[in-house]
Scaffold this active site. Structure first.
Site, PDB file in Angstrom:
ATOM      1  N   ASP A 133       0.823  -1.199   0.000  1.00 44.77           N
ATOM      2  CA  ASP A 133       0.000   0.000   0.000  1.00 44.77           C
ATOM      3  C   ASP A 133       0.864   1.258   0.000  1.00 44.77           C
ATOM      4  O   ASP A 133       1.996   1.233   0.508  1.00 44.77           O
ATOM      5  CB  ASP A 133      -0.906   0.026   1.235  1.00 44.77           C
ATOM      6  CG  ASP A 133      -1.983  -1.049   1.186  1.00 44.77           C
ATOM      7  OD1 ASP A 133      -2.374  -1.448   0.076  1.00 44.77           O
ATOM      8  OD2 ASP A 133      -2.442  -1.473   2.268  1.00 44.77           O
ATOM      9  N   TYR A 193       6.093  -8.547   8.544  1.00 45.37           N
ATOM     10  CA  TYR A 193       5.804  -7.119   8.653  1.00 45.37           C
ATOM     11  C   TYR A 193       6.040  -6.645  10.083  1.00 45.37           C
ATOM     12  O   TYR A 193       5.857  -7.409  11.041  1.00 45.37           O
ATOM     13  CB  TYR A 193       4.341  -6.821   8.315  1.00 45.37           C
ATOM     14  CG  TYR A 193       3.921  -7.147   6.911  1.00 45.37           C
ATOM     15  CD1 TYR A 193       3.972  -6.190   5.903  1.00 45.37           C
ATOM     16  CD2 TYR A 193       3.443  -8.419   6.588  1.00 45.37           C
ATOM     17  CE1 TYR A 193       3.565  -6.491   4.611  1.00 45.37           C
ATOM     18  CE2 TYR A 193       3.042  -8.729   5.292  1.00 45.37           C
ATOM     19  CZ  TYR A 193       3.108  -7.752   4.311  1.00 45.37           C
ATOM     20  OH  TYR A 193       2.709  -8.055   3.039  1.00 45.37           O
ATOM     21  N   ASP A 198      -6.811   2.104   7.776  1.00 48.70           N
ATOM     22  CA  ASP A 198      -5.498   2.710   7.986  1.00 48.70           C
ATOM     23  C   ASP A 198      -5.662   4.230   7.961  1.00 48.70           C
ATOM     24  O   ASP A 198      -6.786   4.742   8.103  1.00 48.70           O
ATOM     25  CB  ASP A 198      -4.477   2.218   6.949  1.00 48.70           C
ATOM     26  CG  ASP A 198      -4.819   2.635   5.518  1.00 48.70           C
ATOM     27  OD1 ASP A 198      -5.825   3.357   5.306  1.00 48.70           O
ATOM     28  OD2 ASP A 198      -4.084   2.235   4.596  1.00 48.70           O
ATOM     29  N   ARG A 211      -3.989  -4.510   7.303  1.00 44.90           N
ATOM     30  CA  ARG A 211      -5.025  -3.535   7.682  1.00 44.90           C
ATOM     31  C   ARG A 211      -6.249  -4.249   8.254  1.00 44.90           C
ATOM     32  O   ARG A 211      -6.831  -3.800   9.257  1.00 44.90           O
ATOM     33  CB  ARG A 211      -5.444  -2.709   6.465  1.00 44.90           C
ATOM     34  CG  ARG A 211      -4.461  -1.633   6.075  1.00 44.90           C
ATOM     35  CD  ARG A 211      -5.004  -0.802   4.932  1.00 44.90           C
ATOM     36  NE  ARG A 211      -5.005  -1.526   3.675  1.00 44.90           N
ATOM     37  CZ  ARG A 211      -5.815  -1.243   2.649  1.00 44.90           C
ATOM     38  NH1 ARG A 211      -6.705  -0.276   2.760  1.00 44.90           N
ATOM     39  NH2 ARG A 211      -5.724  -1.922   1.525  1.00 44.90           N
TER      40      ARG A 211
END
Length: 245
Positions: free
Chosen positions: A54, A82, A96, A188
């Protein structure tokens, strides 16, 4: 994968290269591909990425050139790691910071034990619904385009696997984490579902991809360095070499 350095042997983009990029904040994955493609334009080779990040995420983006673009599906299928921050007490429509906060929740009574226990409950195979503001295609169009127009979007749930979900720091409302997960996992959505599991609300406020399969962001190029390196290489290639590429 060799660490990038000035002494690295010449690229062979047509035969295939795997380029590890530390994607900058607010760049799309396609922005990165386009920049690299333009830098090597004289060579006219294929360029593609193995797994979208993203715009509000940073970190490892795997980019393939030439014949290695045939291995994109292979690279995409590997585990991802992540790190990031989940902010409790507020939700957003995009899960987000792309969209403004739409609902707030009281944080009183939340404990460290509850946070750690909730994270542990997500380890294993889980079902999650991708965000409406995602790049999934529906009727030939990205669903985020429909969502931004205010159209109702119903995205089907999918099964993903969370191998590790570690809470690394807590300073409410922020909760720092490290996650190792399967292909197709939306962090997310994980943040959003994390808030719901705590009878609260949450959104993702920071995300960085640190690993994809055996590739690590520690070995990644910064965009400016890579583009300059590619441009220097393509300028040094003779007309004869270009014909051979």
């Amino acid at each position: 994968m060799e660490s990038p350095c000035p002494s690295r042997p010449a690229f062979n983009f047509a035969e295939g290269e795997v380029l590890l990029i530390d994607k900058p904040l607010r760049w799309t994955s396609f922005d990165v591909v386009r920049k690299i493609r333009n830098a090597m334009k004289p060579l006219k080779v294929k360029v593609g990425h193995a797994g979208t990040l993203d715009p509000l995420a940073t970190g490892l983006l795997v980019v393939c050139t030439g014949k290695f673009t045939k291995r994109i599906d292979e690279f995409q299928s590997q585990k991802k790691e992540y790190t990031g921050t989940i902010t409790l007490g507020a939700t957003t429509p995009s899960y987000d910071l792309e969209r403004a906060i739409d609902q707030r929740f009281d944080l009183s009574g939340i404990t460290y034990e509850q946070i750690n226990g909730t994270a542990a409950s997500f380890v294993g195979e889980i079902e999650q619904i991708p965000p409406a503001h995602s790049a999934i295609k529906m009727d030939g169009e990205r669903v985020y385009e429909k969502a931004r127009r205010g159209e109702a979007v119903e995205v089907k749930p999918r099964n993903v696997h969370i191998y590790e979900f570690e809470i690394t720091a807590i300073q409410l409302p922020d909760v720092d984490f490290r996650v190792v997960c399967s292909k197709g996992t939306y962090i997310r959505s994980l943040a959003h579902d994390f808030g719901k599991a705590m009878n609260n609300g949450a959104h993702l406020s920071r995300l960085r991809r640190t690993r994809s399969g055996d590739f690590n962001v520690a070995h990644a190029w910064q965009m400016t360095d890579l583009v300059n390196h590619i441009k220097g290489f393509t300028l040094a290639v003779s007309d004869e070499d270009i014909q051979k590429s």
